[in-house]
Structures are given as structure tokens and as C-alpha cells.
Enzyme design. Structure first.
Site, mmCIF file in Angstrom:
data_model
loop_
_atom_site.group_PDB
_atom_site.id
_atom_site.type_symbol
_atom_site.label_atom_id
_atom_site.label_comp_id
_atom_site.label_asym_id
_atom_site.label_seq_id
_atom_site.Cartn_x
_atom_site.Cartn_y
_atom_site.Cartn_z
ATOM 1 N N LYS A 78 0.847 -1.191 0.000
ATOM 2 C CA LYS A 78 0.000 0.000 0.000
ATOM 3 C C LYS A 78 0.887 1.247 0.000
ATOM 4 O O LYS A 78 0.687 2.163 -0.779
ATOM 5 C CB LYS A 78 -0.890 -0.052 1.244
ATOM 6 C CG LYS A 78 -1.941 0.994 1.298
ATOM 7 C CD LYS A 78 -2.885 0.700 2.451
ATOM 8 C CE LYS A 78 -3.609 1.950 2.865
ATOM 9 N NZ LYS A 78 -4.492 1.755 4.016
ATOM 10 N N GLU A 80 10.621 -4.628 4.227
ATOM 11 C CA GLU A 80 10.693 -6.027 3.793
ATOM 12 C C GLU A 80 10.356 -6.150 2.309
ATOM 13 O O GLU A 80 11.074 -6.794 1.532
ATOM 14 C CB GLU A 80 9.697 -6.892 4.586
ATOM 15 C CG GLU A 80 10.030 -7.100 6.041
ATOM 16 C CD GLU A 80 9.453 -6.034 6.961
ATOM 17 O OE1 GLU A 80 9.127 -4.928 6.481
ATOM 18 O OE2 GLU A 80 9.354 -6.308 8.169
ATOM 19 N N GLY A 85 -4.749 -2.249 5.400
ATOM 20 C CA GLY A 85 -3.922 -3.354 4.910
ATOM 21 C C GLY A 85 -4.497 -4.721 5.219
ATOM 22 O O GLY A 85 -4.607 -5.587 4.354
ATOM 23 N N ARG A 86 -4.917 -4.933 6.474
ATOM 24 C CA ARG A 86 -5.365 -6.279 6.861
ATOM 25 C C ARG A 86 -6.784 -6.589 6.402
ATOM 26 O O ARG A 86 -7.309 -7.666 6.677
ATOM 27 C CB ARG A 86 -5.200 -6.483 8.370
ATOM 28 C CG ARG A 86 -5.850 -5.426 9.222
ATOM 29 C CD ARG A 86 -5.352 -5.509 10.665
ATOM 30 N NE ARG A 86 -5.856 -4.420 11.490
ATOM 31 C CZ ARG A 86 -5.291 -3.227 11.582
ATOM 32 N NH1 ARG A 86 -4.210 -2.955 10.881
ATOM 33 N NH2 ARG A 86 -5.800 -2.288 12.360
ATOM 34 N N GLU A 132 -3.814 -7.112 15.421
ATOM 35 C CA GLU A 132 -3.372 -5.773 14.994
ATOM 36 C C GLU A 132 -4.532 -4.788 15.156
ATOM 37 O O GLU A 132 -4.331 -3.601 15.376
ATOM 38 C CB GLU A 132 -2.875 -5.811 13.533
ATOM 39 C CG GLU A 132 -2.000 -4.626 13.166
ATOM 40 C CD GLU A 132 -1.218 -4.823 11.863
ATOM 41 O OE1 GLU A 132 -0.104 -5.362 11.894
ATOM 42 O OE2 GLU A 132 -1.739 -4.423 10.805
ATOM 43 N N HIS A 163 -3.687 -34.069 18.262
ATOM 44 C CA HIS A 163 -2.491 -34.813 18.677
ATOM 45 C C HIS A 163 -1.362 -33.862 19.054
ATOM 46 O O HIS A 163 -0.200 -34.248 19.086
ATOM 47 C CB HIS A 163 -2.037 -35.734 17.537
ATOM 48 C CG HIS A 163 -3.125 -36.680 17.130
ATOM 49 N ND1 HIS A 163 -3.258 -37.930 17.680
ATOM 50 C CD2 HIS A 163 -4.158 -36.543 16.266
ATOM 51 C CE1 HIS A 163 -4.319 -38.524 17.159
ATOM 52 N NE2 HIS A 163 -4.881 -37.699 16.300
ATOM 53 N N LYS A 206 9.885 -0.695 14.002
ATOM 54 C CA LYS A 206 10.384 -0.361 12.649
ATOM 55 C C LYS A 206 11.389 0.781 12.736
ATOM 56 O O LYS A 206 12.466 0.746 12.144
ATOM 57 C CB LYS A 206 9.218 0.094 11.753
ATOM 58 C CG LYS A 206 8.294 -0.976 11.268
ATOM 59 C CD LYS A 206 7.346 -0.353 10.236
ATOM 60 C CE LYS A 206 6.076 -1.138 10.063
ATOM 61 N NZ LYS A 206 5.085 -0.471 9.222
#
Ligand code: F6P
Length: 522
Positions: free
Chosen positions: A208, A214, A268-269, A354, A385, A512
Site C-alpha cells: 500500500k 521487507e 492493509g489487513r 493488529e 495430537h 520499525k
């Protein structure tokens, strides 16, 4: 008008809920189940979806008081404000309109006085036409070969949503192989690159902001690798971008025609419904992508138009608040009984934590009650399990959502019967447990009478552990869209009730900044 600002713990409903909790906190699901219509009374059916919330520590009164709380904090008004495009993301000064991305209605949604529906439709047409060209092989790489691999380069919301959906819809996938590069760890990108042929790979850079460390680092590394075999004039055939930052995209060398839009009014999410979902459309085709959006739209309409006591996202949000704020439960498990949804818990961790991991209310004051729940999980039956021992017999109360499907996709009925028997058995075991008397009899009849005094306490299941059954007919793009939108609306409902802003994420910034400073010192 902004969202209302009401401390939930100061409401009349909260006081009533506190009294109700003190009087009823020891109720037992087993006893509640003596009522023959319990299951029916605490289930909601919505087309291909059935939500059974009967295995909770609740009575009719609990639900009615929780609904009273939702009304007292004016949830209805908050829902309308979101759908109508008011600036409810106050701290970032933005509208929150992921619902508009999937809307098929003609009703305009205005941002700064301008209807955003036409630009959404234009973007969808661009996604469709581009996906069709790549999938059909009409889109050629720099040596004239068709595309075989698609690499989504992004992180957070620009990765988790598309990655989770592509994984979940594997059954509907076409011949293209889709990869996701996210981590700044160079080993991640190196492992992906080694599988690729630059002549036949399409890179979708999703960011965005187009400033995320990253994503930009990974994109540069990939571009350099690509340029070892090709030239900068070949970039338009292999690199496309999804972003709001056109200048940065241009500086990277991506052709204007290869840019898909993002908008500030999509968080974003919550962005997989925008062009951030391009890799989904490339993987399963545009029609399936549209079906995903349609399923989400159905859930939007349900959320917007249904009374709270029949409203699935609202009920699930209220139950979560009941355990988080009254019973003191800190975590919730999401347990899909399909291997396809193995990435859903990771996706929901970002969406939920978030959004609602906030310690300051809409007034800017420090909060003295619990907010965002910790969410985690894995697929059944594998997790039975692994961690289910703790959920069944540990000291913590962990409400769990069990997501299941009546039909399997490959029709292996023997497997599916066993899978679903486990699905129901786990919820029954959690709710009803196994008493001392039952363990006693069991040991007696199994010939282990002499071990009773030694083993009995370890074999008792106290039960009374809550769960919701979220059951769909079948895993399709449409039902998946519905499921994801359900959780999105649950998040917003909880944020409204907790009096926090769910749509900012300042908590990710400090780390950041410090990483940048450390890097500059090196
Ligand atoms: O982790 C913080 C965050 O801002 C997320 O909200 C977002 O999804 C992610 O980073 C990626 O941001 P961008 O799409 O701008 O690269």
C-alpha cells in the site's frame, strides 16, 4: 459525526452483566443441555452456514444482556457509519470501506463527496482482464513464453490475506504456481528464487505504501536477480504493482499500465478484496475471485441488516467479550476441520490482534479493562495430537471456534465421516467432559479396578469448556468469503464495544523506527 465514545464498563448493561456473571458463573453446559431445545435455541442458520453456540456458559438472559450492551454503546450506529464511509478510522483520518469493495449494489458510497463505486468497478475489470491474459497464456514473458509462476511480494496485510486464500482455495487452482515472499530474511526470497525461471515468472509487488522495508528489499533483490538474465526493457512484462504510492512504483521502474490501485480507505489487513487480491484472481481465476467477494457481501448484508440476537458476527463478538471480560479468558482458539484452512489462524492473528490489541480508548485514555484477545489455532485433526490436551484438561479457559464442512471436496466419504466424527466429538468432550463416576465405571469394566485409586483423577475431564460450531455445507470461494467477512465484522463489533479504534496500528511503528536507526549505525 464521529463514533460515540462510551466506556463499556460504565454502562447499565455492564453492571447487569456483572451481577448476572456473579450469580451464574458456575453454570455448567451439561446442566444447560438438559433443556431439550437448547441446540435449536442457540443456533443461527444463514443459507449454507449454521452457527451452533449452544455449548457456551450462557443462558437466554446472558445473550439478552450482551445484546443490551451492544445497543447501549450504539453498535448499530457504528455499523452504519462504517458502511456509509464516515471517517471512523479517526486516528489516521480515514474511512474504512472494505465492504464497498465487494458491494454489488448501485448505492453510492462517498469519499470526499465522490462516489467510489466506479473506481472499484474499473479496478475489478482490470484485475479480470489481466488475470485472463496471464491464465490463458496470452500474456508473454520477455522470451515469448507464457507465464507459469506468480510471486506475490508483500508482508502483513499485503501477504497474509492473499496467501491464506490461495492456500484455502487450492482445490480451485489453475496451472499457475503461486509463491509468496514476505520475510526480510534473505533465505526466504533465496529459497523461492531458486525454483523460478525469469522467463516465465510474473512478480506482483504488493505494498500500500511502497515503503515497507521487507517488501522493497525483497523486490529489489528479485529485480536484480531478474536483470541478470533480462534487461530493464523486459521489466513491464514481468513486474506489476499494487499500491497507492504511484511515485515510488514509478521510481522502481514499473510501467504505469501495470499498476493496480489501492486506496487509503482500505486498511492493509482488510485489503484482500481489493487488487491486493490479484494473486488470488491469478491463481483461481476471476470468477472464483468474484464468488469470494460475493460471499463476503452476503455476510456484510447479514451483519448490517440482522437483529443483534440473530446476527452471527455480533453474537460471536459478544460471546468473546463474555469470556474475555467476565471469565478472564485471555486466548481464543480457531480450529478449522479442513487442511485447506491451515493458514487461517495466521491470517486471523493479524486481523484480530493488529486491530484490537489496543490499550487506549477512543478518548485517548488508558484502558482499565481487557481488550483484544490472543488468537491461535491449527487444523483438526492434527491439533488433537498436539495442543488439545491443554484445552481439555489444562488450567486455562480457552473458548474455541470449530470450523467444519458437511461435504469434502474430493468426496472421500470414509475420511470425511471420520473427520466430522472428530469435529463433533471434540466439542462434546470439551462441553460435557467425563465425570469421576464415569471414569470409575470405565476402569472397573476394563479390568483395571486395582488402578482406580491411582488413576482416577488423571482421567477425569471436568468439561464445561465452551466452543462454537461454525458449519458450512462446502468449502467454496463463496463460503470462504462469508467466513472471512464474519471474522472482520466480529473484530469491528468488539472494537466498538471496547471503545477502541480498531483500524489503526501504531503499535507496529516503534520497532520499525528502531530497526532503521540500528541499521544506520552499522
Ligand atoms: O504491519 C504493519 C502494516 O502496516 C500492516 O498493517 C500492513 O498490512 C503491512 O504493514 C504492510 O504494509 P504495506 O502494504 O504498506 O507494505
Amino acid at each position: 459525526m464521529a463514533l460515540q465514545n462510551i466506556n463499556p464498563t460504565k454502562t447499565k448493561a455492564w453492571e447487569k452483566l456483572t451481577n448476572h456473571f456473579n450469580e451464574n458463573k458456575d453454570i455448567n453446559i451439561k446442566d444447560l443441555y438438559k433443556n431439550a431445545s437448547r441446540k435449536e435455541d442457540f443456533s443461527i442458520e444463514f443459507d449454507d452456514l449454521l452457527v451452533d453456540f449452544s455449548k457456551n456458559r450462557i443462558t437466554e438472559e446472558t445473550i439478552s444482556l450482551l445484546v443490551e450492551l451492544a445497543k447501549e454503546v450504539n453498535l448499530k450506529d457504528a455499523i452504519e457509519k462504517q458502511f456509509n464511509g464516515e471517517v471512523i478510522n479517526v486516528t489516521e483520518g480515514r474511512e474504512v470501506l472494505h465492504t464497498a469493495l465487494r458491494s454489488t449494489s448501485e448505492e453510492p458510497v462517498l469519499v470526499n463527496g465522490k462516489n467510489i463505486k466506479p473506481q472499484i468497478q474499473t479496478a475489478l475489470r482490470k484485475i479480470r482482464s489481466f488475470s485472463n491474459k496471464v491464465i490463458s497464456g496470452k500474456w508473454k514473458g520477455y522470451t515469448g513464453k507464457a507465464i507459469t509462476d506468480v510471486v506475490n511480494i508483500g508482508i502483513g496485510g499485503s501477504d497474509l490475506g492473499p496467501d491464506m486464500i490461495v492456500e484455502s482455495l487450492q482445490y480451485y487452482k489453475n496451472h499457475l504456481t503461486t509463491h509468496f515472499v514476505s520475510n526480510i530474511d534473505g533465505d526466504h526470497v533465496s529459497e523461492i528464487i531458486k525454483k523460478l525461471n525469469p522467463e516465465t515468472t510474473l512478480f506482483v509487488i504488493v505494498s500500500k505504501t511502497f515503503t515497507t522495508q521487507e517488501t522493497i528489499t525483497n523486490a529489489e533483490t528479485i529485480k536484480n536477480w531478474f536483470l541478470k538474465s533480462a534487461t530493464i526493457f523486459d521489466i513491464p512484462k514481468h513486474f506489476v504493482a499494487v499500491s497507492t504510492n504511484l511515485e515510488a512504483v514509478d521510481n522502481f521502474g514499473i510501467d504505469k499500465t501495470n499498476v493496480f490501485p489501492m486506496w487509503n480507505w482500505v486498511g492493509g489487513r482488510f485489503s484482500l478484496w481489493s487488487a491486493v487480491g490479484l494473486s488470488i484472481s491469478l491463481s483461481v481465476g476471476f470468477d472464483n475471485y468474484r464468488a469470494l467477494l460475493d460471499g463476503a457481501e452476503e455476510m456484510d448484508l447479514h451483519f448490517r441488516n440482522t437483529d443483534f440476537n440473530e446476527n452471527i458476527p455480533v453474537i460471536l463478538a459478544l460471546l468473546s467479550i463474555w469470556y474475555n471480560n467476565f471469565y478472564g479468558a485471555e486466548t481464543e482458539a480457531v480450529l478449522p476441520y479442513t487442511q485447506y484452512l491451515k493458514k487461517l489462524p495466521d491470517y486471523l492473528q493479524q486481523a484480530i490482534m493488529e486491530s484490537n490489541g489496543k490499550g487506549v480508548d477512543r478518548n485517548g485514555d488508558k484502558i482499565d479493562y481487557q481488550t483484544g484477545t490472543i488468537v491461535w489455532g491449527s487444523t483438526g485433526t492434527n491439533m488433537q495430537h498436539a495442543f488439545m490436551q491443554l484445552v481439555h484438561q489444562g488450567t486455562k479457559l480457552i473458548p474455541a471456534d470449530f470450523i467444519g464442512y458437511k461435504q469434502s471436496l474430493y468426496g472421500l466419504t470414509d475420511h470425511h465421516k471420520k473427520l466430522m466424527a472428530n469435529y463433533y466429538a471434540q466439542m462434546d468432550a470439551l462441553a460435557f467432559g467425563k465425570t469421576k463416576e464415569e471414569v470409575h465405571l470405565e476402569l472397573k469394566f476394563s479390568g483395571d479396578e486395582d488402578k482406580i485409586s491411582q488413576l482416577l483423577p488423571f482421567k477425569v475431564f471436568e468439561g464445561n469448556r465452551p466452543s462454537n460450531a461454525i458449519l458450512f455445507d462446502k468449502l467454496t470461494p463463496h463460503s470462504l468469503g462469508k467466513l472471512v467477512a464474519l471474522y472482520e465484522h466480529k473484530i469491528y463489533t468488539q472494537g466498538i464495544l471496547w471503545n477502541i479504534y480498531s483500524y489503526d496500528q501504531f503499535g507496529v511503528e516503534l520497532g520499525k523506527e528502531l530497526a532503521k536507526k540500528l541499521l544506520n549505525k552499522q
